[in-house]
Design a protein around this motif. Structure first.
Motif, PDB file in Angstrom:
ATOM      1  N   GLU A   1       0.803  -1.216   0.000  1.00  0.00           N
ATOM      2  CA  GLU A   1       0.000   0.000   0.000  1.00  0.00           C
ATOM      3  C   GLU A   1       0.839   1.272   0.000  1.00  0.00           C
ATOM      4  O   GLU A   1       0.368   2.328  -0.425  1.00  0.00           O
ATOM      5  CB  GLU A   1      -0.952   0.008   1.209  1.00  0.00           C
ATOM      6  CG  GLU A   1      -1.986  -1.116   1.205  1.00  0.00           C
ATOM      7  CD  GLU A   1      -2.923  -1.034   0.008  1.00  0.00           C
ATOM      8  OE1 GLU A   1      -3.133   0.071  -0.507  1.00  0.00           O
ATOM      9  OE2 GLU A   1      -3.436  -2.091  -0.420  1.00  0.00           O
ATOM     10  N   THR A   2       2.072   1.198   0.486  1.00  0.00           N
ATOM     11  CA  THR A   2       2.950   2.371   0.473  1.00  0.00           C
ATOM     12  C   THR A   2       3.908   2.346  -0.707  1.00  0.00           C
ATOM     13  O   THR A   2       4.859   3.130  -0.753  1.00  0.00           O
ATOM     14  CB  THR A   2       3.753   2.474   1.784  1.00  0.00           C
ATOM     15  OG1 THR A   2       4.546   1.290   1.958  1.00  0.00           O
ATOM     16  CG2 THR A   2       2.830   2.655   2.978  1.00  0.00           C
ATOM     17  N   ASN A   3       3.684   1.436  -1.621  1.00  0.00           N
ATOM     18  CA  ASN A   3       4.482   1.363  -2.841  1.00  0.00           C
ATOM     19  C   ASN A   3       5.954   1.060  -2.563  1.00  0.00           C
ATOM     20  O   ASN A   3       6.833   1.525  -3.284  1.00  0.00           O
ATOM     21  CB  ASN A   3       4.354   2.664  -3.649  1.00  0.00           C
ATOM     22  CG  ASN A   3       4.597   2.442  -5.125  1.00  0.00           C
ATOM     23  OD1 ASN A   3       4.303   1.394  -5.668  1.00  0.00           O
ATOM     24  ND2 ASN A   3       5.143   3.454  -5.793  1.00  0.00           N
TER      25      ASN A   3
ATOM     26  N   LEU B   1      -0.562   5.403   4.174  1.00  0.00           N
ATOM     27  CA  LEU B   1      -0.729   6.619   3.382  1.00  0.00           C
ATOM     28  C   LEU B   1       0.478   6.781   2.470  1.00  0.00           C
ATOM     29  O   LEU B   1       1.624   6.690   2.915  1.00  0.00           O
ATOM     30  CB  LEU B   1      -0.851   7.824   4.319  1.00  0.00           C
ATOM     31  CG  LEU B   1      -0.889   9.223   3.703  1.00  0.00           C
ATOM     32  CD1 LEU B   1      -2.087   9.368   2.774  1.00  0.00           C
ATOM     33  CD2 LEU B   1      -0.948  10.272   4.797  1.00  0.00           C
ATOM     34  N   HIS B   2       0.214   6.967   1.181  1.00  0.00           N
ATOM     35  CA  HIS B   2       1.291   7.161   0.214  1.00  0.00           C
ATOM     36  C   HIS B   2       0.993   8.398  -0.618  1.00  0.00           C
ATOM     37  O   HIS B   2      -0.130   8.591  -1.085  1.00  0.00           O
ATOM     38  CB  HIS B   2       1.441   5.944  -0.698  1.00  0.00           C
ATOM     39  CG  HIS B   2       2.509   6.112  -1.742  1.00  0.00           C
ATOM     40  ND1 HIS B   2       2.246   6.236  -3.082  1.00  0.00           N
ATOM     41  CD2 HIS B   2       3.859   6.196  -1.618  1.00  0.00           C
ATOM     42  CE1 HIS B   2       3.388   6.375  -3.743  1.00  0.00           C
ATOM     43  NE2 HIS B   2       4.363   6.351  -2.884  1.00  0.00           N
ATOM     44  N   PHE B   3       2.008   9.248  -0.768  1.00  0.00           N
ATOM     45  CA  PHE B   3       1.843  10.469  -1.563  1.00  0.00           C
ATOM     46  C   PHE B   3       3.084  10.674  -2.418  1.00  0.00           C
ATOM     47  O   PHE B   3       4.211  10.511  -1.949  1.00  0.00           O
ATOM     48  CB  PHE B   3       1.651  11.684  -0.653  1.00  0.00           C
ATOM     49  CG  PHE B   3       1.644  12.991  -1.409  1.00  0.00           C
ATOM     50  CD1 PHE B   3       0.480  13.442  -2.010  1.00  0.00           C
ATOM     51  CD2 PHE B   3       2.790  13.750  -1.517  1.00  0.00           C
ATOM     52  CE1 PHE B   3       0.471  14.638  -2.723  1.00  0.00           C
ATOM     53  CE2 PHE B   3       2.797  14.945  -2.232  1.00  0.00           C
ATOM     54  CZ  PHE B   3       1.634  15.388  -2.826  1.00  0.00           C
ATOM     55  N   LYS B   4       2.854  11.014  -3.682  1.00  0.00           N
ATOM     56  CA  LYS B   4       3.952  11.377  -4.571  1.00  0.00           C
ATOM     57  C   LYS B   4       3.483  12.538  -5.430  1.00  0.00           C
ATOM     58  O   LYS B   4       2.441  12.458  -6.086  1.00  0.00           O
ATOM     59  CB  LYS B   4       4.374  10.196  -5.449  1.00  0.00           C
ATOM     60  CG  LYS B   4       5.614  10.481  -6.297  1.00  0.00           C
ATOM     61  CD  LYS B   4       6.088   9.241  -7.025  1.00  0.00           C
ATOM     62  CE  LYS B   4       7.380   9.511  -7.772  1.00  0.00           C
ATOM     63  NZ  LYS B   4       7.877   8.306  -8.471  1.00  0.00           N
ATOM     64  N   GLY B   5       4.233  13.633  -5.389  1.00  0.00           N
ATOM     65  CA  GLY B   5       3.802  14.819  -6.120  1.00  0.00           C
ATOM     66  C   GLY B   5       4.933  15.479  -6.868  1.00  0.00           C
ATOM     67  O   GLY B   5       6.101  15.388  -6.483  1.00  0.00           O
ATOM     68  N   THR B   6       4.582  16.157  -7.936  1.00  0.00           N
ATOM     69  CA  THR B   6       5.523  16.939  -8.735  1.00  0.00           C
ATOM     70  C   THR B   6       5.246  18.405  -8.492  1.00  0.00           C
ATOM     71  O   THR B   6       4.111  18.866  -8.654  1.00  0.00           O
ATOM     72  CB  THR B   6       5.362  16.631 -10.239  1.00  0.00           C
ATOM     73  OG1 THR B   6       5.585  15.247 -10.454  1.00  0.00           O
ATOM     74  CG2 THR B   6       6.344  17.446 -11.058  1.00  0.00           C
ATOM     75  N   CYS B   7       6.256  19.148  -8.084  1.00  0.00           N
ATOM     76  CA  CYS B   7       6.076  20.567  -7.785  1.00  0.00           C
ATOM     77  C   CYS B   7       5.740  21.343  -9.049  1.00  0.00           C
ATOM     78  O   CYS B   7       6.241  21.047 -10.141  1.00  0.00           O
ATOM     79  CB  CYS B   7       7.340  21.155  -7.157  1.00  0.00           C
ATOM     80  SG  CYS B   7       7.731  20.479  -5.541  1.00  0.00           S
TER      81      CYS B   7
END
Length: 328
Positions: free
Chosen positions: A89-91, A115-121
Protein backbone atom coordinates in the motif's frame (compact mmCIF):
# COMPACT_ATOMS: atom_id res chain seq x y z
CA UNK A 1 -9.24 14.64 22.58
CA UNK A 2 -12.26 15.52 20.43
CA UNK A 3 -11.57 19.21 21.00
CA UNK A 4 -7.91 18.61 20.12
CA UNK A 5 -9.14 17.14 16.82
CA UNK A 6 -11.49 20.13 16.33
CA UNK A 7 -14.57 17.91 16.61
CA UNK A 8 -17.44 18.41 19.05
CA UNK A 9 -18.76 14.85 18.87
CA UNK A 10 -18.00 11.37 17.55
CA UNK A 11 -20.46 12.00 14.74
CA UNK A 12 -18.64 15.15 13.63
CA UNK A 13 -15.31 13.35 13.82
CA UNK A 14 -16.65 10.44 11.77
CA UNK A 15 -18.03 12.87 9.19
CA UNK A 16 -14.62 14.51 8.78
CA UNK A 17 -12.93 11.10 8.63
CA UNK A 18 -15.28 9.98 5.86
CA UNK A 19 -14.58 13.14 3.86
CA UNK A 20 -10.82 12.85 4.32
CA UNK A 21 -10.72 9.15 3.44
CA UNK A 22 -12.88 9.76 0.37
CA UNK A 23 -10.52 12.45 -0.91
CA UNK A 24 -7.17 10.91 0.04
CA UNK A 25 -7.99 7.30 -0.84
CA UNK A 26 -8.40 8.07 -4.53
CA UNK A 27 -5.28 6.17 -5.60
CA UNK A 28 -5.33 7.62 -9.12
CA UNK A 29 -2.36 9.27 -10.79
CA UNK A 30 -2.50 12.49 -12.78
CA UNK A 31 0.64 14.16 -14.17
CA UNK A 32 2.85 12.79 -11.42
CA UNK A 33 0.35 13.32 -8.59
CA UNK A 34 -0.53 10.21 -6.64
CA UNK A 35 -2.24 9.91 -3.28
CA UNK A 36 -3.61 6.76 -1.68
CA UNK A 37 -4.93 6.10 1.81
CA UNK A 38 -6.10 2.70 2.98
CA UNK A 39 -7.26 1.25 6.30
CA UNK A 40 -7.16 -2.35 7.45
CA UNK A 41 -8.54 -4.19 10.47
CA UNK A 42 -7.38 -7.62 11.64
CA UNK A 43 -9.85 -9.13 14.16
CA UNK A 44 -9.43 -12.23 16.31
CA UNK A 45 -11.99 -14.83 15.27
CA UNK A 46 -13.55 -15.37 18.74
CA UNK A 47 -14.03 -11.62 19.26
CA UNK A 48 -17.68 -10.49 18.92
CA UNK A 49 -18.09 -7.25 16.96
CA UNK A 50 -20.85 -4.75 17.58
CA UNK A 51 -22.86 -3.94 14.47
CA UNK A 52 -22.21 -0.22 15.00
CA UNK A 53 -18.44 -0.83 15.11
CA UNK A 54 -18.54 -2.91 11.93
CA UNK A 55 -20.60 -0.21 10.19
CA UNK A 56 -18.04 2.47 11.05
CA UNK A 57 -15.16 0.27 9.84
CA UNK A 58 -16.88 -0.51 6.54
CA UNK A 59 -18.68 2.73 5.71
CA UNK A 60 -16.75 5.55 7.41
CA UNK A 61 -13.13 4.39 7.26
CA UNK A 62 -13.71 2.10 4.25
CA UNK A 63 -11.38 -0.42 5.86
CA UNK A 64 -10.55 -3.89 4.69
CA UNK A 65 -11.48 -6.21 7.59
CA UNK A 66 -10.31 -9.78 8.14
CA UNK A 67 -11.02 -12.43 10.77
CA UNK A 68 -7.70 -14.00 11.80
CA UNK A 69 -6.28 -16.38 14.41
CA UNK A 70 -3.78 -14.79 16.78
CA UNK A 71 -3.18 -18.02 18.73
CA UNK A 72 0.23 -19.73 18.93
CA UNK A 73 2.31 -19.36 15.75
CA UNK A 74 -0.60 -17.84 13.83
CA UNK A 75 0.24 -14.43 15.36
CA UNK A 76 3.53 -14.37 13.44
CA UNK A 77 1.66 -15.13 10.24
CA UNK A 78 -0.70 -12.20 10.86
CA UNK A 79 2.26 -9.89 11.52
CA UNK A 80 3.92 -10.94 8.26
CA UNK A 81 0.65 -10.50 6.40
CA UNK A 82 0.18 -6.98 7.78
CA UNK A 83 3.74 -5.97 6.91
CA UNK A 84 3.28 -7.25 3.34
CA UNK A 85 0.06 -5.25 3.13
CA UNK A 86 1.87 -2.10 4.33
CA UNK A 87 4.67 -2.56 1.78
CA UNK A 88 2.17 -2.94 -1.06
CA UNK A 89 0.00 0.00 0.00
CA UNK A 90 2.95 2.37 0.47
CA UNK A 91 4.48 1.36 -2.84
CA UNK A 92 7.57 -0.17 -1.25
CA UNK A 93 9.33 2.14 1.25
CA UNK A 94 7.66 0.74 4.38
CA UNK A 95 8.03 -3.02 4.64
CA UNK A 96 7.96 -3.40 8.43
CA UNK A 97 5.06 -1.46 9.90
CA UNK A 98 5.05 -3.76 12.94
CA UNK A 99 8.28 -4.95 14.57
CA UNK A 100 8.86 -8.58 15.52
CA UNK A 101 7.18 -9.55 18.77
CA UNK A 102 4.52 -6.85 18.66
CA UNK A 103 1.72 -9.36 17.92
CA UNK A 104 1.07 -12.41 20.11
CA UNK A 105 -1.68 -14.72 21.36
CA UNK A 106 -3.12 -11.96 23.59
CA UNK A 107 -3.77 -9.66 20.64
CA UNK A 108 -7.47 -9.16 19.92
CA UNK A 109 -7.58 -6.52 17.20
CA UNK A 110 -5.20 -4.56 14.99
CA UNK A 111 -6.16 -1.36 13.19
CA UNK A 112 -3.71 -0.07 10.58
CA UNK A 113 -3.61 2.63 7.95
CA UNK A 114 -1.19 3.28 5.11
CA UNK A 115 -0.73 6.62 3.38
CA UNK A 116 1.29 7.16 0.21
CA UNK A 117 1.84 10.47 -1.56
CA UNK A 118 3.95 11.38 -4.57
CA UNK A 119 3.80 14.82 -6.12
CA UNK A 120 5.52 16.94 -8.73
CA UNK A 121 6.08 20.57 -7.79
CA UNK A 122 4.58 23.24 -10.03
CA UNK A 123 7.97 24.96 -10.02
CA UNK A 124 10.50 22.23 -10.76
CA UNK A 125 13.98 22.36 -9.33
CA UNK A 126 16.83 22.42 -11.83
CA UNK A 127 19.40 19.88 -10.62
CA UNK A 128 22.16 21.75 -12.45
CA UNK A 129 21.65 24.68 -10.06
CA UNK A 130 22.10 22.60 -6.90
CA UNK A 131 24.99 23.84 -4.75
CA UNK A 132 26.38 22.82 -1.39
CA UNK A 133 26.10 25.14 1.60
CA UNK A 134 26.28 24.85 5.37
CA UNK A 135 23.19 23.77 7.33
CA UNK A 136 23.43 25.00 10.93
CA UNK A 137 22.44 22.60 13.72
CA UNK A 138 20.88 23.25 17.12
CA UNK A 139 24.10 22.28 18.90
CA UNK A 140 26.06 25.02 17.14
CA UNK A 141 27.69 22.74 14.58
CA UNK A 142 26.98 22.53 10.86
CA UNK A 143 26.89 20.06 7.97
CA UNK A 144 27.70 20.70 4.31
CA UNK A 145 24.79 19.55 2.11
CA UNK A 146 23.21 20.14 -1.32
CA UNK A 147 20.60 22.89 -1.55
CA UNK A 148 18.09 23.48 -4.33
CA UNK A 149 16.68 26.64 -5.83
CA UNK A 150 14.06 27.58 -8.43
CA UNK A 151 12.22 30.56 -9.87
CA UNK A 152 12.17 33.63 -7.71
CA UNK A 153 8.42 34.31 -7.49
CA UNK A 154 6.98 32.10 -4.77
CA UNK A 155 4.20 32.04 -2.17
CA UNK A 156 5.83 33.33 1.02
CA UNK A 157 4.43 35.06 4.12
CA UNK A 158 6.58 36.89 6.65
CA UNK A 159 5.56 36.97 10.31
CA UNK A 160 7.15 38.08 13.57
CA UNK A 161 9.86 35.50 14.14
CA UNK A 162 9.25 33.17 11.19
CA UNK A 163 8.42 32.78 7.50
CA UNK A 164 6.14 30.33 5.69
CA UNK A 165 6.73 29.03 2.15
CA UNK A 166 4.13 27.24 0.02
CA UNK A 167 5.11 24.88 -2.80
CA UNK A 168 1.98 23.71 -4.68
CA UNK A 169 2.04 20.37 -6.46
CA UNK A 170 0.98 19.97 -10.07
CA UNK A 171 -2.72 19.20 -10.14
CA UNK A 172 -3.33 18.04 -13.70
CA UNK A 173 -6.97 17.01 -13.99
CA UNK A 174 -7.08 15.92 -10.35
CA UNK A 175 -9.55 17.99 -8.32
CA UNK A 176 -7.49 17.64 -5.16
CA UNK A 177 -5.04 20.41 -4.27
CA UNK A 178 -1.88 19.34 -2.45
CA UNK A 179 0.83 21.68 -1.20
CA UNK A 180 3.99 21.47 0.84
CA UNK A 181 4.58 24.17 3.45
CA UNK A 182 7.87 25.12 5.12
CA UNK A 183 7.87 26.90 8.49
CA UNK A 184 11.24 28.58 8.93
CA UNK A 185 12.05 30.40 12.20
CA UNK A 186 14.20 33.50 11.87
CA UNK A 187 16.55 32.30 14.61
CA UNK A 188 18.45 29.03 14.35
CA UNK A 189 17.28 27.88 17.80
CA UNK A 190 13.59 28.86 17.67
CA UNK A 191 12.10 25.77 16.00
CA UNK A 192 10.82 24.20 19.28
CA UNK A 193 8.86 27.36 20.13
CA UNK A 194 7.40 27.57 16.62
CA UNK A 195 6.42 23.88 16.66
CA UNK A 196 4.66 24.43 20.00
CA UNK A 197 2.58 27.23 18.46
CA UNK A 198 1.54 25.06 15.53
CA UNK A 199 0.56 22.20 17.83
CA UNK A 200 -1.25 24.16 20.53
CA UNK A 201 -2.84 27.30 19.07
CA UNK A 202 -6.26 26.70 17.40
CA UNK A 203 -6.46 27.61 13.70
CA UNK A 204 -2.77 28.60 13.66
CA UNK A 205 -2.22 26.96 10.28
CA UNK A 206 -5.29 28.59 8.74
CA UNK A 207 -4.12 32.03 9.78
CA UNK A 208 -0.59 31.89 8.42
CA UNK A 209 -0.52 29.74 5.28
CA UNK A 210 0.45 31.86 2.25
CA UNK A 211 -1.61 32.09 -0.92
CA UNK A 212 -0.09 34.86 -3.07
CA UNK A 213 3.24 34.80 -4.88
CA UNK A 214 5.83 37.45 -4.04
CA UNK A 215 9.28 38.24 -5.34
CA UNK A 216 11.94 36.19 -3.53
CA UNK A 217 15.63 37.02 -3.52
CA UNK A 218 17.95 34.34 -2.12
CA UNK A 219 15.98 31.07 -2.14
CA UNK A 220 17.45 27.78 -0.92
CA UNK A 221 15.94 24.62 0.57
CA UNK A 222 17.96 21.48 1.38
CA UNK A 223 17.55 18.02 -0.08
CA UNK A 224 16.73 15.46 2.58
CA UNK A 225 15.50 11.92 3.08
CA UNK A 226 13.96 10.79 6.36
CA UNK A 227 12.84 7.38 7.58
CA UNK A 228 11.89 6.70 11.20
CA UNK A 229 9.69 4.64 13.51
CA UNK A 230 8.13 5.66 16.82
CA UNK A 231 5.92 3.97 19.42
CA UNK A 232 3.48 6.76 20.29
CA UNK A 233 1.45 5.39 23.21
CA UNK A 234 3.16 7.53 25.83
CA UNK A 235 2.93 10.62 23.62
CA UNK A 236 -0.85 10.21 23.28
CA UNK A 237 -1.24 9.59 27.00
CA UNK A 238 0.64 12.83 27.60
CA UNK A 239 -1.91 14.61 25.40
CA UNK A 240 -4.72 13.28 27.58
CA UNK A 241 -5.82 10.24 25.57
CA UNK A 242 -5.86 7.68 28.39
CA UNK A 243 -9.23 5.87 28.19
CA UNK A 244 -8.36 3.48 25.30
CA UNK A 245 -5.31 2.27 27.25
CA UNK A 246 -7.37 1.29 30.32
CA UNK A 247 -8.30 -2.39 30.71
CA UNK A 248 -12.03 -2.99 30.46
CA UNK A 249 -12.86 0.65 29.75
CA UNK A 250 -13.61 0.31 26.02
CA UNK A 251 -16.87 -0.94 24.51
CA UNK A 252 -15.20 -4.14 23.25
CA UNK A 253 -13.45 -4.87 26.59
CA UNK A 254 -10.11 -4.33 24.89
CA UNK A 255 -7.34 -1.90 25.65
CA UNK A 256 -4.65 -0.53 23.37
CA UNK A 257 -1.26 -2.06 24.14
CA UNK A 258 0.85 -0.20 21.57
CA UNK A 259 0.72 2.19 18.64
CA UNK A 260 3.49 2.12 16.05
CA UNK A 261 4.03 4.85 13.46
CA UNK A 262 6.59 4.65 10.68
CA UNK A 263 7.29 7.24 7.99
CA UNK A 264 9.44 7.69 4.93
CA UNK A 265 9.75 11.11 3.31
CA UNK A 266 12.09 12.22 0.54
CA UNK A 267 12.60 15.79 -0.60
CA UNK A 268 13.45 16.35 -3.30
CA UNK A 269 14.59 15.12 -6.61
CA UNK A 270 14.31 17.69 -9.35
CA UNK A 271 10.65 16.78 -9.72
CA UNK A 272 9.05 16.91 -6.29
CA UNK A 273 8.28 14.85 -3.20
CA UNK A 274 7.55 11.27 -2.21
CA UNK A 275 6.13 10.57 1.22
CA UNK A 276 4.54 7.57 2.84
CA UNK A 277 3.61 6.41 6.32
CA UNK A 278 1.82 3.75 8.30
CA UNK A 279 0.17 3.95 11.69
CA UNK A 280 -0.74 0.76 13.47
CA UNK A 281 -2.82 0.57 16.64
CA UNK A 282 -2.65 -2.66 18.46
CA UNK A 283 -5.79 -1.75 19.81
CA UNK A 284 -0.74 31.84 16.81
CA UNK A 285 0.79 33.78 14.35
CA UNK A 286 1.39 37.32 15.64
CA UNK A 287 1.13 40.06 13.04
CA UNK A 288 1.60 39.46 9.32
CA UNK A 289 3.87 41.88 7.46
CA UNK A 290 3.22 42.00 3.71
CA UNK A 291 6.66 42.14 2.12
CA UNK A 292 7.39 45.51 0.54
CA UNK A 293 10.77 44.49 -0.87
CA UNK A 294 12.35 41.34 -2.22
CA UNK A 295 12.59 38.81 0.62
CA UNK A 296 14.88 35.84 1.17
CA UNK A 297 13.93 32.28 2.11
CA UNK A 298 17.04 30.32 3.06
CA UNK A 299 16.28 27.11 4.99
CA UNK A 300 19.83 26.63 6.30
CA UNK A 301 18.81 25.80 9.88
CA UNK A 302 16.15 23.63 11.60
CA UNK A 303 12.66 24.02 10.14
CA UNK A 304 9.28 22.32 10.06
CA UNK A 305 7.31 21.22 7.02
CA UNK A 306 3.94 19.70 6.24
CA UNK A 307 2.04 18.30 3.25
CA UNK A 308 -1.63 19.27 3.15
CA UNK A 309 -4.65 18.70 0.94
CA UNK A 310 -5.98 22.25 0.83
CA UNK A 311 -9.62 21.51 -0.02
CA UNK A 312 -10.24 19.39 3.08
CA UNK A 313 -7.47 21.05 5.13
CA UNK A 314 -6.26 17.50 5.89
CA UNK A 315 -2.58 17.40 6.90
CA UNK A 316 -1.00 14.24 5.50
CA UNK A 317 2.46 14.64 6.99
CA UNK A 318 4.05 17.06 9.47
CA UNK A 319 7.68 16.77 10.51
CA UNK A 320 10.73 18.83 11.39
CA UNK A 321 14.26 18.71 9.99
CA UNK A 322 17.05 19.16 12.52
CA UNK A 323 19.78 17.63 10.35
CA UNK A 324 19.11 16.73 6.69
CA UNK A 325 21.73 13.97 6.92
CA UNK A 326 19.99 12.14 9.78
CA UNK A 327 16.56 10.67 10.45
CA UNK A 328 14.38 13.08 12.42
Amino acid sequence: MLSFLRSKSNGELNSFAFKAVSVLADGSQSRGLRSSFTNGVWIDKPLPLKASFKEIIDNIYMAMSMQVDFQTKKAVEVLNELNSWAEKETNGPINEALPAGSVDSLTGLIFANALHFKGTCNKKFDASKNKEYDFYLLDGGSVHIPFMTSEKKLCVCVYDGFKVLKLPYSQGEDKRRFSMYFFLPDSKDRLPALAEKVASEPRFLDRCLPSEAVQVGDFRIPKFKISFRIEVSEVLKGLGLVLPFSVGRTEMSLCISSIFHKSYIELVNKEGTEATSTSVVVWTAKSYHPPTNVIDFVADHPFMYLIREDMTEAVLFIRHVLNPLQAS
